[in-house]
Design an enzyme around this catalytic site. Structure first.
Site, PDB file in Angstrom:
ATOM      1  N   ARG A   1      18.924 -27.105 -69.967  1.00 12.82           N
ATOM      2  CA  ARG A   1      18.635 -26.961 -69.471  1.00 12.82           C
ATOM      3  C   ARG A   1      17.034 -26.918 -68.611  1.00 12.82           C
ATOM      4  O   ARG A   1      16.611 -26.366 -67.627  1.00 12.82           O
ATOM      5  CB  ARG A   1      18.063 -24.803 -70.081  1.00 12.82           C
ATOM      6  CG  ARG A   1      19.469 -24.563 -70.071  1.00 12.82           C
ATOM      7  CD  ARG A   1      19.380 -23.233 -71.446  1.00 12.82           C
ATOM      8  NE  ARG A   1      18.604 -22.154 -70.031  1.00 12.82           N
ATOM      9  CZ  ARG A   1      19.806 -21.957 -69.341  1.00 12.82           C
ATOM     10  NH1 ARG A   1      21.156 -22.014 -69.544  1.00 12.82           N
ATOM     11  NH2 ARG A   1      19.480 -20.937 -68.043  1.00 12.82           N
TER      12      ARG A   1
ATOM     13  N   GLU B   1      22.224 -40.544 -59.670  1.00 16.29           N
ATOM     14  CA  GLU B   1      21.122 -39.977 -60.992  1.00 16.29           C
ATOM     15  C   GLU B   1      21.201 -40.086 -62.345  1.00 16.29           C
ATOM     16  O   GLU B   1      19.395 -40.558 -62.466  1.00 16.29           O
ATOM     17  CB  GLU B   1      22.240 -38.685 -61.739  1.00 16.29           C
ATOM     18  CG  GLU B   1      22.640 -37.664 -60.605  1.00 16.29           C
ATOM     19  CD  GLU B   1      24.473 -37.011 -61.374  1.00 16.29           C
ATOM     20  OE1 GLU B   1      23.853 -35.622 -62.050  1.00 16.29           O
ATOM     21  OE2 GLU B   1      24.772 -37.624 -61.943  1.00 16.29           O
TER      22      GLU B   1
ATOM     23  N   GLU C   1      30.901 -39.725 -55.875  1.00 19.32           N
ATOM     24  CA  GLU C   1      31.048 -38.732 -57.400  1.00 19.32           C
ATOM     25  C   GLU C   1      30.444 -40.197 -57.398  1.00 19.32           C
ATOM     26  O   GLU C   1      29.287 -40.475 -58.378  1.00 19.32           O
ATOM     27  CB  GLU C   1      32.301 -38.590 -57.953  1.00 19.32           C
ATOM     28  CG  GLU C   1      32.140 -38.747 -58.733  1.00 19.32           C
ATOM     29  CD  GLU C   1      31.181 -37.757 -59.703  1.00 19.32           C
ATOM     30  OE1 GLU C   1      30.005 -37.199 -58.974  1.00 19.32           O
ATOM     31  OE2 GLU C   1      31.085 -37.998 -61.119  1.00 19.32           O
TER      32      GLU C   1
ATOM     33  N   ASN D   1      12.515 -17.491 -68.085  1.00 17.99           N
ATOM     34  CA  ASN D   1      13.513 -18.646 -66.994  1.00 17.99           C
ATOM     35  C   ASN D   1      14.072 -18.193 -65.757  1.00 17.99           C
ATOM     36  O   ASN D   1      14.565 -16.949 -65.910  1.00 17.99           O
ATOM     37  CB  ASN D   1      15.394 -19.125 -67.999  1.00 17.99           C
ATOM     38  CG  ASN D   1      15.645 -19.186 -66.861  1.00 17.99           C
ATOM     39  OD1 ASN D   1      15.754 -20.059 -66.135  1.00 17.99           O
ATOM     40  ND2 ASN D   1      17.044 -18.893 -67.723  1.00 17.99           N
ATOM     41  N   GLY D   2      14.395 -19.290 -64.470  1.00 11.87           N
ATOM     42  CA  GLY D   2      14.241 -18.611 -63.516  1.00 11.87           C
ATOM     43  C   GLY D   2      12.669 -18.593 -62.454  1.00 11.87           C
ATOM     44  O   GLY D   2      12.280 -18.954 -62.706  1.00 11.87           O
TER      45      GLY D   2
ATOM     46  N   TRP E   1      12.293 -27.383 -67.134  1.00 13.48           N
ATOM     47  CA  TRP E   1      12.119 -27.398 -65.857  1.00 13.48           C
ATOM     48  C   TRP E   1      11.379 -27.104 -64.607  1.00 13.48           C
ATOM     49  O   TRP E   1      11.708 -25.801 -64.355  1.00 13.48           O
ATOM     50  CB  TRP E   1      14.080 -27.026 -65.879  1.00 13.48           C
ATOM     51  CG  TRP E   1      14.251 -28.083 -64.359  1.00 13.48           C
ATOM     52  CD1 TRP E   1      14.600 -29.012 -63.987  1.00 13.48           C
ATOM     53  CD2 TRP E   1      14.842 -28.004 -62.944  1.00 13.48           C
ATOM     54  NE1 TRP E   1      15.025 -29.965 -63.261  1.00 13.48           N
ATOM     55  CE2 TRP E   1      15.011 -29.259 -62.291  1.00 13.48           C
ATOM     56  CE3 TRP E   1      15.043 -27.284 -62.436  1.00 13.48           C
ATOM     57  CZ2 TRP E   1      15.356 -28.553 -61.144  1.00 13.48           C
ATOM     58  CZ3 TRP E   1      14.906 -26.491 -61.220  1.00 13.48           C
ATOM     59  CH2 TRP E   1      15.680 -27.446 -60.332  1.00 13.48           C
TER      60      TRP E   1
ATOM     61  N   HIS F   1      29.837 -45.985 -37.824  1.00 12.48           N
ATOM     62  CA  HIS F   1      29.687 -45.031 -37.252  1.00 12.48           C
ATOM     63  C   HIS F   1      27.932 -44.636 -37.635  1.00 12.48           C
ATOM     64  O   HIS F   1      27.067 -43.425 -37.671  1.00 12.48           O
ATOM     65  CB  HIS F   1      29.761 -43.227 -37.320  1.00 12.48           C
ATOM     66  CG  HIS F   1      31.555 -43.542 -36.460  1.00 12.48           C
ATOM     67  ND1 HIS F   1      31.501 -43.952 -35.466  1.00 12.48           N
ATOM     68  CD2 HIS F   1      32.121 -43.019 -37.199  1.00 12.48           C
ATOM     69  CE1 HIS F   1      32.900 -43.738 -34.879  1.00 12.48           C
ATOM     70  NE2 HIS F   1      33.296 -43.850 -36.325  1.00 12.48           N
TER      71      HIS F   1
ATOM     72  N   LYS G   1      20.663 -30.044 -66.608  1.00 13.77           N
ATOM     73  CA  LYS G   1      22.403 -30.003 -67.093  1.00 13.77           C
ATOM     74  C   LYS G   1      22.455 -29.592 -66.368  1.00 13.77           C
ATOM     75  O   LYS G   1      24.393 -28.448 -65.847  1.00 13.77           O
ATOM     76  CB  LYS G   1      22.563 -29.850 -68.352  1.00 13.77           C
ATOM     77  CG  LYS G   1      23.989 -29.743 -68.763  1.00 13.77           C
ATOM     78  CD  LYS G   1      24.695 -31.202 -68.779  1.00 13.77           C
ATOM     79  CE  LYS G   1      26.474 -31.495 -68.467  1.00 13.77           C
ATOM     80  NZ  LYS G   1      26.982 -32.114 -67.896  1.00 13.77           N
TER      81      LYS G   1
ATOM     82  N   CYS H   1      15.269 -24.159 -67.440  1.00 17.32           N
ATOM     83  CA  CYS H   1      14.203 -23.315 -68.670  1.00 17.32           C
ATOM     84  C   CYS H   1      15.655 -23.158 -69.388  1.00 17.32           C
ATOM     85  O   CYS H   1      16.253 -21.960 -68.910  1.00 17.32           O
ATOM     86  CB  CYS H   1      13.369 -22.561 -68.193  1.00 17.32           C
ATOM     87  SG  CYS H   1      12.113 -23.113 -67.168  1.00 17.32           S
TER      88      CYS H   1
ATOM     89  N   LYS I   1      26.419 -40.843 -59.708  1.00 17.23           N
ATOM     90  CA  LYS I   1      26.895 -41.355 -60.520  1.00 17.23           C
ATOM     91  C   LYS I   1      25.634 -42.184 -60.347  1.00 17.23           C
ATOM     92  O   LYS I   1      24.326 -42.317 -61.951  1.00 17.23           O
ATOM     93  CB  LYS I   1      27.548 -40.991 -61.451  1.00 17.23           C
ATOM     94  CG  LYS I   1      28.601 -40.648 -61.515  1.00 17.23           C
ATOM     95  CD  LYS I   1      28.413 -39.446 -62.890  1.00 17.23           C
ATOM     96  CE  LYS I   1      27.991 -38.243 -63.034  1.00 17.23           C
ATOM     97  NZ  LYS I   1      28.685 -36.938 -62.208  1.00 17.23           N
TER      98      LYS I   1
END
Ligand code: G6P
Length: 607
Positions: free
Chosen positions: A27, A486, A479, A98-99, A74, A502, A602, A2, A483
């Site tokens: 955020r 996401e 990565e 926030n938290g 968030w 495997h 982010k 947040c 991507k």
């Protein structure tokens, strides 16, 4: 996570609050709200979803008031509904948070037992109730805050206003960032300097446990023992201008295309091309004694760390341990005296990484930080600060910060190798030359954009996608898969090419695109063998390689993406481009919200 902001202004503040929230949307962006004081009473507007929904509400129903607090959320406790959106109001207090309040259940039970009822499922409302209860007991706002802060466990940054007090904001922080902005006859609170940049550059960073009382005329800061303290006021240097997309459709696309420039700009601080030498920005930092490096990071930054492990071990022959931050802290890692702990972070605020950093500091490690935000908590707590000069990264999916991290880590590996006596002057000159070639190679990789856009439909319809690579290309496979997940919401997995047999090979059929990252080099033949195993089972291969690799193994692939020939050291930087572009174009083809994908943020400042 947040984002929070508070303004004690000379005129109406709602527009500035909303503009501040726009700068904090990185955020979190699942709901937002704002509250002001008008004629001594609270006035509030809140909306579910993106900030635009709140802006539309405010356009229809404007909010006056010279003092206000605002929040972009968030969700942690409670779904992203309007009722759960901040600010929360209980009696004579309203606050944004926030938290995470870890003992919120216990506190909520205590308050419920007294007959208090809750309008939301959030942990935040519990804090508002605790403060309101102290106010009802006859305490002043400041005495109430003092009584409540020691009861809160977990991480928080808070901004509060009190009914009837239109010249007072109270803030507090523990484990989540909060800054104080100093204006002319105005004062501010914010999650970061960026939120306050259009209003002031004068910033005081609160320290852990600090709380602060602001009026338009003065600022009083106290530490966790309630002793008055002064915190240095710095000039943030953050631009007040809103960063725009230029002629790009999305921030992510703009940031992908910025890579040649920002990688060059980053490397400038680490290379002396004329002398053929690498250099640290803090030259006196001695790496000769480093016996082991512990790398800790999250998300994309962690994958940059995985690539660096190959480099540190290959060039400097220094053993490397690497963990994701959320695992590192709780596995009781053995940290030898004199060790170097290296943290990699775009934001410099990721809660797990920051907590790991503090753990390593307490264990006597030297702290090196590769970070993009120079004013961040991690940057301020580093012994050795290794900045990436990528500029502000707005797209939630990290792109340019990643390649800049790789550039810094490659230069750092060379510094370490030299300090350990594992690299000759000739080899160092060679490395410097190849690193200096990276921007041009990135440009050449970007030239394949249109071709990659055309192949996006081959992937966009898939339910599952597999990425394969070996050596440093294995983290690149991870990565690539991250991507794609996401921003396109397609299930994707990155796998070490040799490990595929495997397990994941069971997934292969003609509906599964398999993206193989295989530049020419010593591992090429082995990766190609694994690719053949995929082909034999009907898997649809997209091969990313150079001209020689594609000539040798491109037959049978449904598509190939040709990267320029480049030195193995800069391959991970260059091969990042096609995996980013592929994810980007697939997401665009699917019509998702590329810059603000669902459920993500982010900067993740909760554990
Ligand atoms: C979030 C972001 C990722 C990022 C990760 C680590 O999950 O969405 O893009 O890689 O956090 O963030 P950091 O700022 O520490 O690099």
């Amino acid at each position: 996570m947040c984002g929070i902001i508070g303004i004690l202004g000379k005129s109406d503040v709602t527009d500035q609050l909303v503009a501040g929230l726009r700068r904090l949307e990185y955020r979190g962006y699942d709901s937002a709200g704002v509250c002001t004081i008008v004629d001594g009473a609270f006035q509030r507007r809140r909306a579910e979803g993106k900030l635009d929904n709140l802006a539309k509400k405010l356009a229809l129903d404007p909010l006056p008031g010279r003092i206000g607090i605002a929040h972009t959320r968030w969700a942690t406790h409670g779904a992203p509904t309007e009722d759960n959106a901040h600010p929360h109001i209980v009696g004579d207090v309203t606050l944004v948070h926030n938290g995470i309040i870890e003992n919120f259940k216990e506190l909520r039970d205590e308050l419920s037992a007294e007959g208090r009822t809750f309008a939301s499922q959030t942990d935040t409302e519990v804090v508002a109730h605790l403060v309101a209860r102290e106010l009802e007991r006859g305490k002043s706002p400041i005495e109430s805050v003092k009584a409540v802060l020691p009861r809160l466990h977990g991480a928080f940054a808070l901004a509060m206003m009190f009914k009837g007090h239109d010249n007072m904001l109270v803030g507090a922080r523990l484990g989540a960032p909060l800054v104080v902005g100093i204006g002319e006859g105005e004062n501010y609170l914010g999650s970061d300097a960026l939120a306050l940049a259009p209003m002031t550059q004068k910033i005081a960073y609160l320290e852990e446990g600090d709380w602060v009382v602001l009026s338009r005329e003065k600022i009083d800061i106290f530490d966790r023992e309630n002793a008055p303290v002064t915190r240095e006021v710095t000039l943030s240097g953050v631009s007040g201008a809103m960063i725009d997309k230029g002629n790009h459709r999305h921030f992510m696309q703009k940031e992908i295309f910025e890579q040649p420039v920002v990688v060059a700009q980053t490397l400038q601080a680490y290379l002396k091309p004329l002398e053929g030498k690498v250099a640290l920005p803090i030259p006196e930092f001695d790496l000769a004694e480093v016996k082991r490096v512990t790398i800790v990071a999250c998300g994309t930054s962690y994958y940059a760390g995985l690539v660096a492990k190959y480099w540190f071990e290959k060039f400097a022959r220094v053993p490397v341990d690497i963990d994701v931050a959320s695992e590192f802290r709780y596995r009781e890692p053995v940290l030898e005296a004199g060790g170097l702990a290296l943290f990699i972070s775009q934001s410099g605020e990721t809660a797990d990484t920051l907590a790991a950093l503090r753990h390593c500091r307490a264990e006597g490690q030297k702290i090196a930080v590769v970070v993009n935000v120079p004013t961040s908590s991690m940057a301020r707590e580093a012994d050795l600060l290794l900045p990436t000069n990528a500029g502000p990264e707005i797209g939630v999916a990290s792109t340019k910060a990643f390649t800049c991290q790789l550039a810094v880590l490659a230069a750092f590996a060379a510094n370490l190798a030299r300090a350990k006596g594992k690299m000759t002057a000739e080899e160092e000159r060679d490395i410097v030359q190849h690193l200096a070639e990276a921007p041009a190679a990135l440009n050449a990789a970007l030239a394949h954009d249109e071709e990659i856009e055309k192949m996006a439909p081959l992937v966009a319809g898939a339910r599952d996608v597999l990425y394969l690579g070996r050596g440093p290309d294995y983290p690149m496979a991870l990565e690539g898969a991250l991507k794609l997940k996401e921003i396109s919401y397609i299930h994707a997995e990155g796998y070490a090419a040799g490990e595929m047999k495997h397990g994941p090979i069971a997934l292969i059929d003609d509906s599964v695109p398999v993206i193989v990252i295989a530049p020419s080099g010593p591992l090429f033949e082995k990766t190609v063998s694994n690719m053949q195993e995929v082909a034999a089972r009907g898997g649809r291969i997209v091969l990313i390689s150079d001209a020689a690799g594609i000539a040798k193994a491109g037959d049978g692939a449904i598509a190939t993406i040709e990267m320029p020939d480049c030195h193995p050291l800069i391959q991970p930087l260059v091969y990042a481009v096609p995996v980013q572009l592929l994810a980007y174009h697939v997401a665009v083809a699917k019509g998702t919200d590329v810059d603000q994908p669902r459920n993500l943020a982010k900067s993740v400042t909760v554990e």
